[in-house]
Design a protein around this motif. Structure first.
Motif, PDB file in Angstrom:
ATOM      1  N   ASN A 190      -4.212   5.530  -6.867  1.00  0.00           N
ATOM      2  CA  ASN A 190      -4.272   6.917  -7.326  1.00  0.00           C
ATOM      3  C   ASN A 190      -3.772   7.821  -6.198  1.00  0.00           C
ATOM      4  N   PRO A 191      -2.832   8.721  -6.465  1.00  0.00           N
ATOM      5  CA  PRO A 191      -2.212   9.509  -5.393  1.00  0.00           C
ATOM      6  C   PRO A 191      -2.990  10.751  -4.975  1.00  0.00           C
ATOM      7  N   LYS A 192      -4.193  10.954  -5.510  1.00  0.00           N
ATOM      8  CA  LYS A 192      -4.891  12.208  -5.244  1.00  0.00           C
ATOM      9  C   LYS A 192      -5.130  12.439  -3.755  1.00  0.00           C
ATOM     10  N   GLY A 193      -5.463  11.388  -3.025  1.00  0.00           N
ATOM     11  CA  GLY A 193      -5.708  11.549  -1.593  1.00  0.00           C
ATOM     12  C   GLY A 193      -4.485  12.029  -0.839  1.00  0.00           C
ATOM     13  N   ILE A 194      -3.314  11.535  -1.218  1.00  0.00           N
ATOM     14  CA  ILE A 194      -2.081  12.004  -0.592  1.00  0.00           C
ATOM     15  C   ILE A 194      -1.834  13.459  -0.949  1.00  0.00           C
ATOM     16  N   HIS A 195      -2.095  13.839  -2.200  1.00  0.00           N
ATOM     17  CA  HIS A 195      -1.909  15.233  -2.597  1.00  0.00           C
ATOM     18  C   HIS A 195      -2.811  16.158  -1.779  1.00  0.00           C
ATOM     19  N   VAL A 196      -4.058  15.737  -1.552  1.00  0.00           N
ATOM     20  CA  VAL A 196      -4.974  16.545  -0.750  1.00  0.00           C
ATOM     21  C   VAL A 196      -4.453  16.670   0.679  1.00  0.00           C
ATOM     22  N   ALA A 197      -3.972  15.563   1.239  1.00  0.00           N
ATOM     23  CA  ALA A 197      -3.420  15.606   2.600  1.00  0.00           C
ATOM     24  C   ALA A 197      -2.213  16.538   2.671  1.00  0.00           C
ATOM     25  N   LEU A 198      -1.326  16.457   1.681  1.00  0.00           N
ATOM     26  CA  LEU A 198      -0.153  17.340   1.667  1.00  0.00           C
ATOM     27  C   LEU A 198      -0.556  18.802   1.585  1.00  0.00           C
ATOM     28  N   ASP A 199      -1.564  19.096   0.762  1.00  0.00           N
ATOM     29  CA  ASP A 199      -2.044  20.482   0.658  1.00  0.00           C
ATOM     30  C   ASP A 199      -2.548  20.986   2.006  1.00  0.00           C
ATOM     31  N   ARG A 200      -3.304  20.156   2.700  1.00  0.00           N
ATOM     32  CA  ARG A 200      -3.849  20.562   3.996  1.00  0.00           C
ATOM     33  C   ARG A 200      -2.752  20.730   5.041  1.00  0.00           C
ATOM     34  N   LEU A 201      -1.695  19.943   4.917  1.00  0.00           N
ATOM     35  CA  LEU A 201      -0.594  20.010   5.870  1.00  0.00           C
ATOM     36  C   LEU A 201       0.423  21.089   5.517  1.00  0.00           C
ATOM     37  N   GLY A 202       0.398  21.550   4.259  1.00  0.00           N
ATOM     38  CA  GLY A 202       1.362  22.551   3.825  1.00  0.00           C
ATOM     39  C   GLY A 202       2.764  22.009   3.701  1.00  0.00           C
ATOM     40  N   VAL A 203       2.907  20.777   3.196  1.00  0.00           N
ATOM     41  CA  VAL A 203       4.197  20.102   3.104  1.00  0.00           C
ATOM     42  C   VAL A 203       4.404  19.610   1.675  1.00  0.00           C
ATOM     43  N   GLN A 204       5.630  19.691   1.188  1.00  0.00           N
ATOM     44  CA  GLN A 204       5.980  19.200  -0.129  1.00  0.00           C
ATOM     45  C   GLN A 204       6.205  17.683  -0.108  1.00  0.00           C
ATOM     46  N   PRO A 205       5.953  16.990  -1.218  1.00  0.00           N
ATOM     47  CA  PRO A 205       6.072  15.527  -1.232  1.00  0.00           C
ATOM     48  C   PRO A 205       7.431  15.003  -0.796  1.00  0.00           C
ATOM     49  N   GLU A 206       8.488  15.690  -1.187  1.00  0.00           N
ATOM     50  CA  GLU A 206       9.831  15.211  -0.851  1.00  0.00           C
ATOM     51  C   GLU A 206      10.159  15.359   0.635  1.00  0.00           C
ATOM     52  N   ARG A 207       9.255  15.998   1.384  1.00  0.00           N
ATOM     53  CA  ARG A 207       9.456  16.176   2.823  1.00  0.00           C
ATOM     54  C   ARG A 207       8.418  15.391   3.624  1.00  0.00           C
ATOM     55  N   ALA A 208       7.836  14.368   3.004  1.00  0.00           N
ATOM     56  CA  ALA A 208       6.783  13.610   3.678  1.00  0.00           C
ATOM     57  C   ALA A 208       7.024  12.109   3.537  1.00  0.00           C
ATOM     58  N   LEU A 209       6.561  11.373   4.526  1.00  0.00           N
ATOM     59  CA  LEU A 209       6.627   9.913   4.564  1.00  0.00           C
ATOM     60  C   LEU A 209       5.210   9.375   4.646  1.00  0.00           C
ATOM     61  N   PHE A 210       4.921   8.318   3.870  1.00  0.00           N
ATOM     62  CA  PHE A 210       3.624   7.653   3.972  1.00  0.00           C
ATOM     63  C   PHE A 210       3.820   6.299   4.625  1.00  0.00           C
ATOM     64  N   VAL A 211       3.004   6.003   5.637  1.00  0.00           N
ATOM     65  CA  VAL A 211       3.108   4.766   6.404  1.00  0.00           C
ATOM     66  C   VAL A 211       1.865   3.932   6.140  1.00  0.00           C
ATOM     67  N   GLY A 212       2.049   2.704   5.652  1.00  0.00           N
ATOM     68  CA  GLY A 212       0.906   1.869   5.324  1.00  0.00           C
ATOM     69  C   GLY A 212       1.219   0.393   5.432  1.00  0.00           C
ATOM     70  N   ASP A 213       0.169  -0.423   5.353  1.00  0.00           N
ATOM     71  CA  ASP A 213       0.340  -1.869   5.528  1.00  0.00           C
ATOM     72  C   ASP A 213       0.245  -2.652   4.222  1.00  0.00           C
ATOM     73  N   ARG A 214      -0.146  -1.999   3.124  1.00  0.00           N
ATOM     74  CA  ARG A 214      -0.370  -2.736   1.875  1.00  0.00           C
ATOM     75  C   ARG A 214       0.647  -2.335   0.808  1.00  0.00           C
ATOM     76  N   LYS A 215       1.499  -3.282   0.465  1.00  0.00           N
ATOM     77  CA  LYS A 215       2.505  -3.009  -0.558  1.00  0.00           C
ATOM     78  C   LYS A 215       1.880  -2.974  -1.952  1.00  0.00           C
ATOM     79  N   ASP A 216       0.677  -3.523  -2.098  1.00  0.00           N
ATOM     80  CA  ASP A 216       0.016  -3.513  -3.397  1.00  0.00           C
ATOM     81  C   ASP A 216      -0.764  -2.240  -3.655  1.00  0.00           C
ATOM     82  N   ARG A 217      -1.101  -1.459  -2.602  1.00  0.00           N
ATOM     83  CA  ARG A 217      -1.884  -0.246  -2.776  1.00  0.00           C
ATOM     84  C   ARG A 217      -1.230   0.971  -2.132  1.00  0.00           C
ATOM     85  N   ASP A 218      -0.811   0.835  -0.882  1.00  0.00           N
ATOM     86  CA  ASP A 218      -0.217   1.977  -0.180  1.00  0.00           C
ATOM     87  C   ASP A 218       1.134   2.377  -0.771  1.00  0.00           C
ATOM     88  N   GLN A 219       1.988   1.395  -1.039  1.00  0.00           N
ATOM     89  CA  GLN A 219       3.322   1.726  -1.555  1.00  0.00           C
ATOM     90  C   GLN A 219       3.271   2.379  -2.927  1.00  0.00           C
TER      91      GLN A 219
END
Length: 234
Positions: free
Chosen positions: A164-193
């Motif tokens: 569920n992407p809600k956590g990323i949306h909350v982080a983007l809101d706090r950072l003041g950045v649009q999704p197309e200008r952000a990168l997510f770095v993670g270790d799990r291709k089954d959940r993070d990707q």
């Protein structure tokens, strides 16, 4: 001095998962298993802790499929019900062996070069965030790493688990950045990707041994999205 192009560009961000991304989780878990087994030789309470932790991790992996909200409470309740224990007893074991005891070992398992890359990103005006399924503030302090926004799945304004992407949306809101200008770095291709893709973010995969994954920082520039390459070259 910041040049005009860098000043006028839309803000960019890199958001990191924590466990397995900022430190090598498998190495830490092996160390903690040794401590658990050594303690279990002398303590019946630790032997029960071992059983609790095994069931807790299994239940937490499927938590998003079993409940729709109230994750902070449900993560302990479901394991407690399955084992005939109180939720407080489950929480006690989790707090001790997942949240507290590993902290003193985290620094030595930090992914190589992460502090260098964070400093580079920060120097170029890139905003830095964390989105973890577990509360991360104490881990980040133990890792000696700082971020502009720290978000966990069990935060009241998230209450949702990856993918569920809600956590990323909350982080983007706090950072003041649009999704197309952000990168997510993670270790799990089954959940993070899939979480990143559902939120509209590019994804960078971290692993100590898998082909095609980043095993140290900074990553090769060609692995980064174009907007981030430009920000780093500004």
């Amino acid at each position: 001095m910041m040049n005009e192009g860098h000043r006028s560009a839309a803000p960019t961000a890199v958001i990191f998962d924590v466990d397995g991304t900022l430190y090598w989780q498998k190495e830490l878990r092996r160390r903690m298993l040794f401590e658990l087994l050594f303690s279990a030789l002398r303590s019946s309470q630790t032997r029960l802790d071992l059983r609790i932790l095994k069931r807790f991790r299994e239940d937490r992996e499927r938590l998003g499929e079993r409940v729709q909200s109230g994750f902070q409470e449900a993560q302990y309740r479901l394991t407690a019900e399955a084992m005939g224990l109180t939720a407080a007893r489950v929480e006690e074991a989790v707090r001790l062996w997942i949240y507290e005891k590993p902290l003193r070992h985290l620094r030595r398992h930090r992914v190589p070069g992460i502090e260098v890359w964070l400093d580079e990103l920060r120097s170029k005006g890139v905003r830095l965030g964390v989105y973890s399924e577990y509360p991360a503030a104490d881990k980040l302090a133990a890792l000696d790493l700082q971020f502009d926004a720290v978000v966990a799945s069990t935060d009241p304004d998230v209450d949702a688990f990856k993918p569920n992407p809600k956590g990323i949306h909350v982080a983007l809101d706090r950072l003041g950045v649009q999704p197309e200008r952000a990168l997510f770095v993670g270790d799990r291709k089954d959940r993070d990707q899939p979480c990143a893709e559902a939120a509209g973010l590019e994804f960078l995969w971290v692993s100590p041994s898998e082909a095609g994954a980043v095993s140290s920082f900074p990553p090769a520039r060609h692995l980064l999205p174009e907007f981030l390459q430009k920000a780093l070259n500004a």
